[in-house]
Structure formats: C-alpha cells, structure tokens
Design a protein around this motif. Structure first.
Motif, PDB file in Angstrom:
ATOM      1  N   PHE A  23      23.152   8.044  73.109  1.00  0.00           N
ATOM      2  CA  PHE A  23      22.336   7.689  71.922  1.00  0.00           C
ATOM      3  C   PHE A  23      22.026   6.148  72.065  1.00  0.00           C
ATOM      4  O   PHE A  23      22.462   5.176  71.381  1.00  0.00           O
ATOM      5  N   PRO A  24      21.064   5.699  73.259  1.00  0.00           N
ATOM      6  CA  PRO A  24      20.927   4.337  73.457  1.00  0.00           C
ATOM      7  C   PRO A  24      20.095   3.352  72.198  1.00  0.00           C
ATOM      8  O   PRO A  24      20.562   2.402  72.110  1.00  0.00           O
ATOM      9  N   ARG A  25      19.531   4.180  71.554  1.00  0.00           N
ATOM     10  CA  ARG A  25      18.801   3.581  70.159  1.00  0.00           C
ATOM     11  C   ARG A  25      19.844   3.138  69.298  1.00  0.00           C
ATOM     12  O   ARG A  25      19.863   1.946  68.813  1.00  0.00           O
ATOM     13  N   LEU A  26      20.701   3.970  69.010  1.00  0.00           N
ATOM     14  CA  LEU A  26      21.892   3.507  68.225  1.00  0.00           C
ATOM     15  C   LEU A  26      22.838   2.438  68.661  1.00  0.00           C
ATOM     16  O   LEU A  26      23.059   1.530  68.098  1.00  0.00           O
ATOM     17  N   ARG A  27      23.064   2.552  70.064  1.00  0.00           N
ATOM     18  CA  ARG A  27      23.772   1.487  70.898  1.00  0.00           C
ATOM     19  C   ARG A  27      23.291   0.018  70.868  1.00  0.00           C
ATOM     20  O   ARG A  27      23.586  -1.122  70.382  1.00  0.00           O
ATOM     21  N   GLU A  28      21.826   0.058  70.960  1.00  0.00           N
ATOM     22  CA  GLU A  28      21.003  -1.195  71.055  1.00  0.00           C
ATOM     23  C   GLU A  28      21.018  -1.607  69.523  1.00  0.00           C
ATOM     24  O   GLU A  28      20.913  -2.974  69.099  1.00  0.00           O
ATOM     25  N   LEU A  29      20.460  -0.812  68.389  1.00  0.00           N
ATOM     26  CA  LEU A  29      20.336  -1.070  67.129  1.00  0.00           C
ATOM     27  C   LEU A  29      21.552  -1.858  66.532  1.00  0.00           C
ATOM     28  O   LEU A  29      21.636  -2.893  65.798  1.00  0.00           O
ATOM     29  N   GLU A  79      24.614  -2.337  57.951  1.00  0.00           N
ATOM     30  CA  GLU A  79      23.805  -3.522  58.151  1.00  0.00           C
ATOM     31  C   GLU A  79      22.720  -2.968  59.268  1.00  0.00           C
ATOM     32  O   GLU A  79      21.591  -3.655  59.088  1.00  0.00           O
ATOM     33  N   GLY A  80      23.005  -2.068  60.081  1.00  0.00           N
ATOM     34  CA  GLY A  80      22.034  -1.863  60.847  1.00  0.00           C
ATOM     35  C   GLY A  80      20.868  -0.908  60.479  1.00  0.00           C
ATOM     36  O   GLY A  80      19.847  -1.234  60.898  1.00  0.00           O
ATOM     37  N   LEU A  81      21.211  -0.200  59.805  1.00  0.00           N
ATOM     38  CA  LEU A  81      20.188   0.753  59.275  1.00  0.00           C
ATOM     39  C   LEU A  81      19.657   0.174  57.907  1.00  0.00           C
ATOM     40  O   LEU A  81      18.367   0.486  57.621  1.00  0.00           O
ATOM     41  N   LEU A 105      18.068   8.461  61.576  1.00  0.00           N
ATOM     42  CA  LEU A 105      17.730   7.221  60.533  1.00  0.00           C
ATOM     43  C   LEU A 105      17.362   6.239  61.520  1.00  0.00           C
ATOM     44  O   LEU A 105      16.469   5.642  61.028  1.00  0.00           O
ATOM     45  N   ALA A 106      18.154   6.051  62.446  1.00  0.00           N
ATOM     46  CA  ALA A 106      17.700   4.666  63.295  1.00  0.00           C
ATOM     47  C   ALA A 106      16.186   4.787  63.824  1.00  0.00           C
ATOM     48  O   ALA A 106      15.579   3.557  64.063  1.00  0.00           O
TER      49      ALA A 106
END
Length: 125
Positions: free
Chosen positions: A10-16, A59-61, A114-115
C-alpha cells in the motif's frame, strides 16, 4: 506473509501517512476478557477483535473522509458486526475465522480506498 510486510503493498498509504510501520496506521488486538477494575470497552462475548486507528490516520485522511471509515469498514464481510466506541477510531467486531493478517489486509484496503480520494497537495500535482 508477515502482517508487517503488508504495508509494502500500500505505497499510497505509506506516502500519505508518512509511515513505514503498520502500527502507525492500525492496531489490532484480540478482545479477551481480562480481570480489571475497568469495564471492557466491548463485551468479549460479542466482539472478539478490536481495531484502533491512531490520530495520524484521521489527520492523513481529513475529518470528512475519516468519518466515512465506519461505513466503509462495514461493507467488508469480516467487519459486518462492527461497533464503534463513539469517537470513530476504536472498533469491535466478531470474526471467528480471522487472524491479524486478514484483519490488517482488509482494514488497509479500506484505508487505501479512502486515501485514493484525498486531494493531492499542490506541490505534488
């Protein structure tokens, strides 16, 4: 696959979220009856797992997307009997055939969906 390595999918989650460890996105615990002075948050005879999302996820979402989390989780078969603590970051559910890896994968897939709709910052566009 070790559940810690799931995050690599899940690279998008790691980055976000700016995380490299799963525990910074979610905490999964079996809900077992313990002898304690305080009452259990969720009755272990009705909800055998607990799932917690740290503040970093909110906070991220953003508040608006984070508020969709319970509804999106309930769409997943293993989370159908979901109950939340009232603050929207701690959930209880019953799943006899679940293990931590299965729960983590399902929860990460929901977070990732969601991200995907989080607006990119202008510097990233």
């Amino acid at each position: 696959m070790e559940h810690e390595s799931l995050l690599e999918s899940f690279p998008r989650l790691r980055e976000l979220m700016g995380v490299e460890e799963l525990r910074h996105l979610l905490v999964i615990d079996p809900n077992i009856e313990e002898e304690a002075d305080e009452a259990d948050i969720f009755d272990p005879t009705e909800y055998n797992w607990m799932l917690f999302f740290p503040e970093r996820v909110r906070e991220g979402l953003g508040e608006e997307l984070f508020a969709l989390l319970p509804e999106r989780l309930e769409r997943v078969e293993i989370f159908q009997d979901l109950i939340e603590d009232g603050e929207g970051d701690l959930f209880g559910f019953w799943c006899e055939e679940c293990d931590e890896e299965r729960i983590a994968r399902a929860a990460l897939e929901v977070l990732d969906s969601l991200a995907a709709v989080v607006p990119q910052k202008e510097s990233e566009a």
